[in-house]
Design a protein around this motif. Structure first.
Motif, PDB file in Angstrom:
ATOM      1  N   LEU A  25     -68.899 -58.831 -22.071  1.00 44.56           N
ATOM      2  CA  LEU A  25     -69.931 -59.595 -21.383  1.00 44.56           C
ATOM      3  C   LEU A  25     -69.448 -61.011 -21.056  1.00 44.56           C
ATOM      4  CD1 LEU A  25     -73.168 -58.558 -23.310  1.00 44.56           C
ATOM      5  CD2 LEU A  25     -72.656 -58.126 -20.917  1.00 44.56           C
ATOM      6  N   GLN A  26     -68.717 -61.622 -22.000  1.00 45.89           N
ATOM      7  CA  GLN A  26     -68.197 -62.968 -21.765  1.00 45.89           C
ATOM      8  C   GLN A  26     -67.250 -62.991 -20.581  1.00 45.89           C
ATOM      9  OE1 GLN A  26     -66.510 -63.882 -25.596  1.00 45.89           O
ATOM     10  NE2 GLN A  26     -68.428 -64.770 -26.393  1.00 45.89           N
ATOM     11  N   LEU A  27     -66.377 -61.982 -20.516  1.00 42.48           N
ATOM     12  CA  LEU A  27     -65.450 -61.895 -19.383  1.00 42.48           C
ATOM     13  C   LEU A  27     -66.191 -61.662 -18.076  1.00 42.48           C
ATOM     14  CD1 LEU A  27     -62.594 -59.745 -20.991  1.00 42.48           C
ATOM     15  CD2 LEU A  27     -62.520 -62.179 -20.419  1.00 42.48           C
ATOM     16  N   GLN A  28     -67.232 -60.810 -18.153  1.00 41.66           N
ATOM     17  CA  GLN A  28     -68.009 -60.511 -16.954  1.00 41.66           C
ATOM     18  C   GLN A  28     -68.729 -61.766 -16.461  1.00 41.66           C
ATOM     19  OE1 GLN A  28     -67.834 -57.355 -15.643  1.00 41.66           O
ATOM     20  NE2 GLN A  28     -68.869 -58.204 -13.840  1.00 41.66           N
ATOM     21  N   LEU A  29     -69.328 -62.498 -17.390  1.00 43.48           N
ATOM     22  CA  LEU A  29     -70.012 -63.736 -17.014  1.00 43.48           C
ATOM     23  C   LEU A  29     -69.026 -64.760 -16.456  1.00 43.48           C
ATOM     24  CD1 LEU A  29     -72.459 -64.101 -20.043  1.00 43.48           C
ATOM     25  CD2 LEU A  29     -73.103 -63.656 -17.672  1.00 43.48           C
ATOM     26  N   GLN A  30     -67.842 -64.816 -17.058  1.00 44.25           N
ATOM     27  CA  GLN A  30     -66.813 -65.733 -16.577  1.00 44.25           C
ATOM     28  C   GLN A  30     -66.393 -65.375 -15.154  1.00 44.25           C
ATOM     29  OE1 GLN A  30     -63.455 -66.043 -19.212  1.00 44.25           O
ATOM     30  NE2 GLN A  30     -62.220 -67.174 -17.730  1.00 44.25           N
ATOM     31  N   SER A  72     -73.565 -54.653 -13.878  1.00 42.25           N
ATOM     32  CA  SER A  72     -72.340 -54.646 -14.696  1.00 42.25           C
ATOM     33  C   SER A  72     -72.543 -55.336 -16.041  1.00 42.25           C
ATOM     34  CB  SER A  72     -71.207 -55.340 -13.942  1.00 42.25           C
ATOM     35  OG  SER A  72     -71.466 -56.742 -13.810  1.00 42.25           O
ATOM     36  N   LEU A  73     -73.622 -56.102 -16.148  1.00 45.86           N
ATOM     37  CA  LEU A  73     -73.845 -56.856 -17.376  1.00 45.86           C
ATOM     38  C   LEU A  73     -74.432 -56.013 -18.495  1.00 45.86           C
ATOM     39  CD1 LEU A  73     -75.343 -60.132 -15.883  1.00 45.86           C
ATOM     40  CD2 LEU A  73     -73.063 -59.834 -16.876  1.00 45.86           C
ATOM     41  N   TYR A  74     -75.386 -55.171 -18.142  1.00 41.88           N
ATOM     42  CA  TYR A  74     -76.161 -54.478 -19.180  1.00 41.88           C
ATOM     43  C   TYR A  74     -76.895 -53.297 -18.551  1.00 41.88           C
ATOM     44  CZ  TYR A  74     -79.969 -53.735 -22.499  1.00 41.88           C
ATOM     45  OH  TYR A  74     -80.857 -53.171 -23.353  1.00 41.88           O
ATOM     46  N   LYS A 118     -79.716 -60.318 -24.877  1.00 45.35           N
ATOM     47  CA  LYS A 118     -78.808 -59.176 -24.810  1.00 45.35           C
ATOM     48  C   LYS A 118     -77.529 -59.525 -24.048  1.00 45.35           C
ATOM     49  CE  LYS A 118     -82.299 -55.524 -25.175  1.00 45.35           C
ATOM     50  NZ  LYS A 118     -83.031 -54.455 -24.465  1.00 45.35           N
ATOM     51  N   VAL A 119     -77.653 -60.311 -22.998  1.00 42.65           N
ATOM     52  CA  VAL A 119     -76.494 -60.629 -22.161  1.00 42.65           C
ATOM     53  C   VAL A 119     -75.663 -61.765 -22.762  1.00 42.65           C
ATOM     54  CG1 VAL A 119     -75.779 -61.554 -19.915  1.00 42.65           C
ATOM     55  CG2 VAL A 119     -77.527 -59.758 -20.040  1.00 42.65           C
ATOM     56  N   PHE A 120     -76.336 -62.812 -23.262  1.00 50.95           N
ATOM     57  CA  PHE A 120     -75.606 -63.990 -23.729  1.00 50.95           C
ATOM     58  C   PHE A 120     -75.336 -63.978 -25.231  1.00 50.95           C
ATOM     59  CE2 PHE A 120     -77.270 -65.308 -19.664  1.00 50.95           C
ATOM     60  CZ  PHE A 120     -76.205 -66.022 -19.118  1.00 50.95           C
ATOM     61  N   GLY A 121     -75.999 -63.070 -25.977  1.00 53.04           N
ATOM     62  CA  GLY A 121     -75.718 -62.944 -27.405  1.00 53.04           C
ATOM     63  C   GLY A 121     -76.427 -63.939 -28.283  1.00 53.04           C
ATOM     64  N   HIS A 122     -77.313 -64.739 -27.736  1.00 57.26           N
ATOM     65  CA  HIS A 122     -78.109 -65.674 -28.546  1.00 57.26           C
ATOM     66  C   HIS A 122     -79.456 -65.873 -27.867  1.00 57.26           C
ATOM     67  CE1 HIS A 122     -77.337 -68.942 -25.644  1.00 57.26           C
ATOM     68  NE2 HIS A 122     -76.092 -68.450 -25.580  1.00 57.26           N
ATOM     69  N   LYS A 123     -80.387 -66.442 -28.642  1.00 58.86           N
ATOM     70  CA  LYS A 123     -81.742 -66.574 -28.131  1.00 58.86           C
ATOM     71  C   LYS A 123     -81.804 -67.542 -26.959  1.00 58.86           C
ATOM     72  CE  LYS A 123     -84.336 -65.401 -32.312  1.00 58.86           C
ATOM     73  NZ  LYS A 123     -85.360 -65.863 -33.288  1.00 58.86           N
ATOM     74  N   GLY A 124     -82.694 -67.223 -26.051  1.00 53.58           N
ATOM     75  CA  GLY A 124     -82.924 -68.093 -24.905  1.00 53.58           C
ATOM     76  C   GLY A 124     -84.317 -67.844 -24.359  1.00 53.58           C
ATOM     77  N   GLY A 125     -84.824 -68.787 -23.615  1.00 53.31           N
ATOM     78  CA  GLY A 125     -86.157 -68.635 -23.063  1.00 53.31           C
ATOM     79  C   GLY A 125     -86.156 -67.860 -21.768  1.00 53.31           C
TER      80      GLY A 125
END
Length: 342
Positions: A204-209, A277-279, A322-329
């Motif tokens: 996911l990190q590579l995909q986001l990058q 591609s993310l999820y 789910k995508v970033f691996g940490h909580k977010g709003g």
């Protein structure tokens, strides 16, 4: 006399065969462990076997064979000395009475109740009691011992002590081994899940990058072209009509969603590809993202998707985690959706 035995054997085969065919199964009268508790002689005297006294034990397999041995109960378990295996047959006379054929020798047998049977041999009444305790605790070991000992000659047979303490220790060791194996398997499973999670997180990190790099490296002329198409679409009658339908709470059909997806692909060529591609999203999650990209408010989303506003908020914040691996709003997910594919 031989003819009588043959006729009895034939009768037992017929009775047993008929009962099996009609019932679709077999009910065994003798199956399990029985111990000799009393002998009543025709002369009028009886002999009773106490719990600690040596007596006979029979372990029946169905109604067709039994393993016989001498048995003595002790405080710590049992002592057994194998004697023989015997083939048997039973002919049902009705009312709990049977002809019991033991090695071609017939005897009257009466079932007094579920725990007591009486077999008459040479005028003596042998009273046997069912031993559920021994059957549950020792039956398999007794079978194995008798089978092994009967391979030897009579003079070589020996007695065996079945110890509850040793059995308990064996059970403890058995469960310790099972528990250890289970723990090892569980740890391996946890390790595998952790490895897979790290791989997925890295992917996911590579995909986001890659998505960010595509956005940053896109030529200015391409950005301007996308912005021009985007502005034209939001000012079009088609978009205004969609807005009105959504504002009135009209439920969108499959054709409507296909049309929305097609329009988004024209305006933002890389959006749906990058998103998928993310999820692996559910239909609801995917539709929420499409509506976000079209600037539809969460309140209107809740109406058109027939969900509570809180559900729409939960979907967005859950996707972010789910995508970033940490909580977010939810707002952070909205900003991300608006940033990609454009």
């Amino acid at each position: 006399m031989e003819m009588k035995h043959i006729l009895l054997l034939m009768a037992s085969c017929i009775v047993l065969g008929c009962s099996t065919g009609s019932n679709g199964g077999k009910h065994y009268i003798l199956d399990g462990v029985w111990t000799l508790r009393q002998m009543d002689h025709p002369e009028g005297h009886s002999r009773t076997f106490a719990d600690t006294e040596e007596t006979l034990l029979r372990l029946y397999e169905g109604d067709s064979v039994f393993h016989q041995c001498w048995m003595t109960r002790t405080e710590t378990g049992l002592t057994i000395r194998p004697i023989e295996d015997v083939r048997v047959n039973m002919v049902d006379k009705g009312h709990g009475e049977y002809i019991y054929i033991e090695d071609n020798d017939p005897h009257p047998l009466m079932v007094k109740d579920d725990s007591t049977i009486v077999i008459q041999q040479e005028g003596i009444l042998y009273i046997w009691h069912f031993s559920n305790e021994i059957a549950n605790e020792w039956s398999e070991e007794i079978k194995e011992i008798v089978a092994a000992e009967l391979q030897k000659s009579q003079g070589e047979r020996q007695s065996f002590m079945l110890s509850r303490k040793e059995r308990h220790q064996a059970n403890v060791i058995h469960w310790f081994i099972i528990s250890t194996i289970s723990i090892v398997v569980l740890l391996l499973l946890i390790a595998r899940i952790a490895i897979d999670y790290r791989k997925e997180k890295r992917r996911l990190q590579l995909q986001l990058q890659q998505i960010q790099e595509v956005q940053q490296e896109r030529p200015q002329v391409v950005k301007q072209a996308i912005e021009s198409v985007e502005t034209a679409y939001f000012a079009s009658d088609e978009y205004q009509t969609l807005q009105r339908r959504i504002a009135t709470g009209e439920i969108l059909k499959d054709d409507d969603w296909n049309s929305i997806e097609s329009q988004i692909k024209k305006i933002y060529p890389g959006f749906t590809t990058q998103l998928q591609s993310l999820y692996p999203m559910s239909e609801l999650e995917y539709h929420v993202c499409l509506l976000l990209k079209l600037r539809i408010t969460p309140t209107d989303m809740a109406v058109v998707l027939a969900r509570d506003a809180s559900t729409i908020s939960t979907v967005r914040s859950r996707l972010y985690k789910k995508v970033f691996g940490h909580k977010g709003g939810a707002r952070e997910w909205d900003e991300f959706i608006l940033s990609i594919g454009a």
